[in-house]
Design a protein around this motif. Structure first.
Motif, PDB file in Angstrom:
ATOM      1  N   ASP A   1       0.826  -1.205   0.000  1.00 57.93           N
ATOM      2  CA  ASP A   1       0.000   0.000   0.000  1.00 57.93           C
ATOM      3  C   ASP A   1       0.858   1.251   0.000  1.00 57.93           C
ATOM      4  O   ASP A   1       0.576   2.206  -0.725  1.00 57.93           O
ATOM      5  CB  ASP A   1      -0.942   0.005   1.208  1.00 57.93           C
ATOM      6  CG  ASP A   1      -2.138  -0.922   1.024  1.00 57.93           C
ATOM      7  OD1 ASP A   1      -2.405  -1.339  -0.117  1.00 57.93           O
ATOM      8  OD2 ASP A   1      -2.804  -1.236   2.028  1.00 57.93           O
TER       9      ASP A   1
ATOM     10  N   TRP B   1       0.123   1.067  -4.015  1.00 60.04           N
ATOM     11  CA  TRP B   1      -1.299   1.393  -4.098  1.00 60.04           C
ATOM     12  C   TRP B   1      -1.563   2.885  -3.878  1.00 60.04           C
ATOM     13  O   TRP B   1      -2.227   3.534  -4.698  1.00 60.04           O
ATOM     14  CB  TRP B   1      -2.066   0.558  -3.083  1.00 60.04           C
ATOM     15  CG  TRP B   1      -3.529   0.395  -3.380  1.00 60.04           C
ATOM     16  CD1 TRP B   1      -4.575   0.975  -2.724  1.00 60.04           C
ATOM     17  CD2 TRP B   1      -4.107  -0.392  -4.427  1.00 60.04           C
ATOM     18  NE1 TRP B   1      -5.768   0.590  -3.282  1.00 60.04           N
ATOM     19  CE2 TRP B   1      -5.506  -0.251  -4.341  1.00 60.04           C
ATOM     20  CE3 TRP B   1      -3.579  -1.201  -5.434  1.00 60.04           C
ATOM     21  CZ2 TRP B   1      -6.384  -0.884  -5.211  1.00 60.04           C
ATOM     22  CZ3 TRP B   1      -4.448  -1.838  -6.297  1.00 60.04           C
ATOM     23  CH2 TRP B   1      -5.832  -1.673  -6.184  1.00 60.04           C
ATOM     24  N   LYS B   2      -1.034   3.441  -2.804  1.00 61.74           N
ATOM     25  CA  LYS B   2      -1.303   4.846  -2.492  1.00 61.74           C
ATOM     26  C   LYS B   2      -0.510   5.822  -3.345  1.00 61.74           C
ATOM     27  O   LYS B   2      -1.077   6.811  -3.838  1.00 61.74           O
ATOM     28  CB  LYS B   2      -1.066   5.099  -1.003  1.00 61.74           C
ATOM     29  CG  LYS B   2      -2.091   4.413  -0.118  1.00 61.74           C
ATOM     30  CD  LYS B   2      -1.839   4.680   1.357  1.00 61.74           C
ATOM     31  CE  LYS B   2      -2.898   3.995   2.212  1.00 61.74           C
ATOM     32  NZ  LYS B   2      -2.669   4.204   3.670  1.00 61.74           N
TER      33      LYS B   2
ATOM     34  N   ASP C   1      -5.813   3.942  -4.439  1.00 58.59           N
ATOM     35  CA  ASP C   1      -6.744   3.932  -3.318  1.00 58.59           C
ATOM     36  C   ASP C   1      -7.887   4.925  -3.534  1.00 58.59           C
ATOM     37  O   ASP C   1      -8.986   4.747  -3.026  1.00 58.59           O
ATOM     38  CB  ASP C   1      -6.023   4.256  -2.014  1.00 58.59           C
ATOM     39  CG  ASP C   1      -5.289   5.586  -2.063  1.00 58.59           C
ATOM     40  OD1 ASP C   1      -4.780   5.957  -3.154  1.00 58.59           O
ATOM     41  OD2 ASP C   1      -5.214   6.260  -1.022  1.00 58.59           O
TER      42      ASP C   1
ATOM     43  N   CYS D   1      -2.448  -9.059  -3.405  1.00 59.21           N
ATOM     44  CA  CYS D   1      -1.951  -7.945  -4.221  1.00 59.21           C
ATOM     45  C   CYS D   1      -2.163  -8.232  -5.703  1.00 59.21           C
ATOM     46  O   CYS D   1      -2.574  -7.350  -6.468  1.00 59.21           O
ATOM     47  CB  CYS D   1      -0.472  -7.703  -3.946  1.00 59.21           C
ATOM     48  SG  CYS D   1      -0.100  -7.101  -2.291  1.00 59.21           S
TER      49      CYS D   1
ATOM     50  N   ARG E   1      -5.789  -7.785  -6.536  1.00 62.23           N
ATOM     51  CA  ARG E   1      -6.168  -6.377  -6.588  1.00 62.23           C
ATOM     52  C   ARG E   1      -5.744  -5.731  -7.896  1.00 62.23           C
ATOM     53  O   ARG E   1      -6.410  -4.808  -8.399  1.00 62.23           O
ATOM     54  CB  ARG E   1      -5.546  -5.626  -5.400  1.00 62.23           C
ATOM     55  CG  ARG E   1      -6.172  -5.998  -4.066  1.00 62.23           C
ATOM     56  CD  ARG E   1      -5.300  -5.588  -2.895  1.00 62.23           C
ATOM     57  NE  ARG E   1      -5.241  -4.140  -2.708  1.00 62.23           N
ATOM     58  CZ  ARG E   1      -4.484  -3.559  -1.776  1.00 62.23           C
ATOM     59  NH1 ARG E   1      -3.757  -4.311  -0.962  1.00 62.23           N
ATOM     60  NH2 ARG E   1      -4.492  -2.242  -1.657  1.00 62.23           N
TER      61      ARG E   1
END
Length: 213
Positions: free
Chosen positions: A141, A145-146, A151, A185, A188
């Motif tokens: 993350d 992701w971030k 996100d 992961c 996702r």
């Protein structure tokens, strides 16, 4: 055995040298746990470690001057200094600075390559694979992701990962929980999952040779 630093520290702040060894390793924070694990397992107590923030990988232009500063700052305190980085997106600049400073670094373009072994990694020529290590699984993350905004805007997934087919988890340890997270992961990102146990790869060989100094 040395207590391992937490990932937040290694991602955001790195790790300061303690000054209790004869040889200093200047490393990426993403390698700190692996380096300390190898040091403690082999009893290389004369090795000390200092790490730059792992998040510098998102800004590789910061790596070269930061490594240079650490080497120059600490080299008079140690018998020898080594650099635990690959090229890591610096376009050969890190290698040039290390040569100028007279310090050795790890051969290879990045940790994905030297964990697997540079020759084996090059032979695979996997242009549609996205790689995670133990550290990056734990910090998915914070690193992926971030920073990519997924996100907030999951629709950006195809723009960033549309050309990838497989998420390859290069496992340094046999940890079922990390494997489970890595599989999540991949799900996702909409990628096929592959776990590939690499252990410490060429990192272990470099540390072994540096420890012999």
């Amino acid at each position: 055995m040395t207590s391992l630093p937490d990932d937040i520290t290694l991602t955001d702040a790195g790790l300061a040298a303690r000054g209790d060894g004869r040889v200093l390793i200047v490393a990426c924070g993403a390698l700190a746990r692996e380096i300390l694990a190898l040091r403690d397992a082999h009893g290389w107590n004369h090795l000390d470690l200092t790490c730059l923030p792992a998040i510098y990988h998102n800004h590789p232009e910061k790596i070269v001057p930061a490594v240079q500063d650490l080497v120059q700052k600490h080299r008079s305190e140690y018998h020898d200094v080594f650099v635990a980085y690959g090229d890591c997106g610096t376009g050969g600049q890190l290698e040039a600075v290390c040569a100028e400073l007279g310090v050795n670094m790890i051969a290879g373009p990045h940790c994905y390559s030297f964990f697997e072994g540079n020759a084996a990694f090059e032979a695979r020529d996997e242009i549609t694979a996205f790689y995670l290590t133990d550290f990056l699984v734990r910090q998915f993350d914070a690193f992926v992701w971030k920073p990519l905004g997924l996100d907030r805007h999951p629709d950006l997934r195809d723009m960033y990962f549309g050309h990838y087919e497989t998420l390859v988890y290069q496992a340094q340890t046999d940890d079922p929980q990390l494997t489970k997270i890595a599989k999540d992961c991949a799900d996702r990102l909409g990628l096929t999952f592959e776990r590939r146990y690499t252990g410490y790869g060429d990192l272990a060989q470099h540390l072994k040779s540096w420890a012999a100094i």
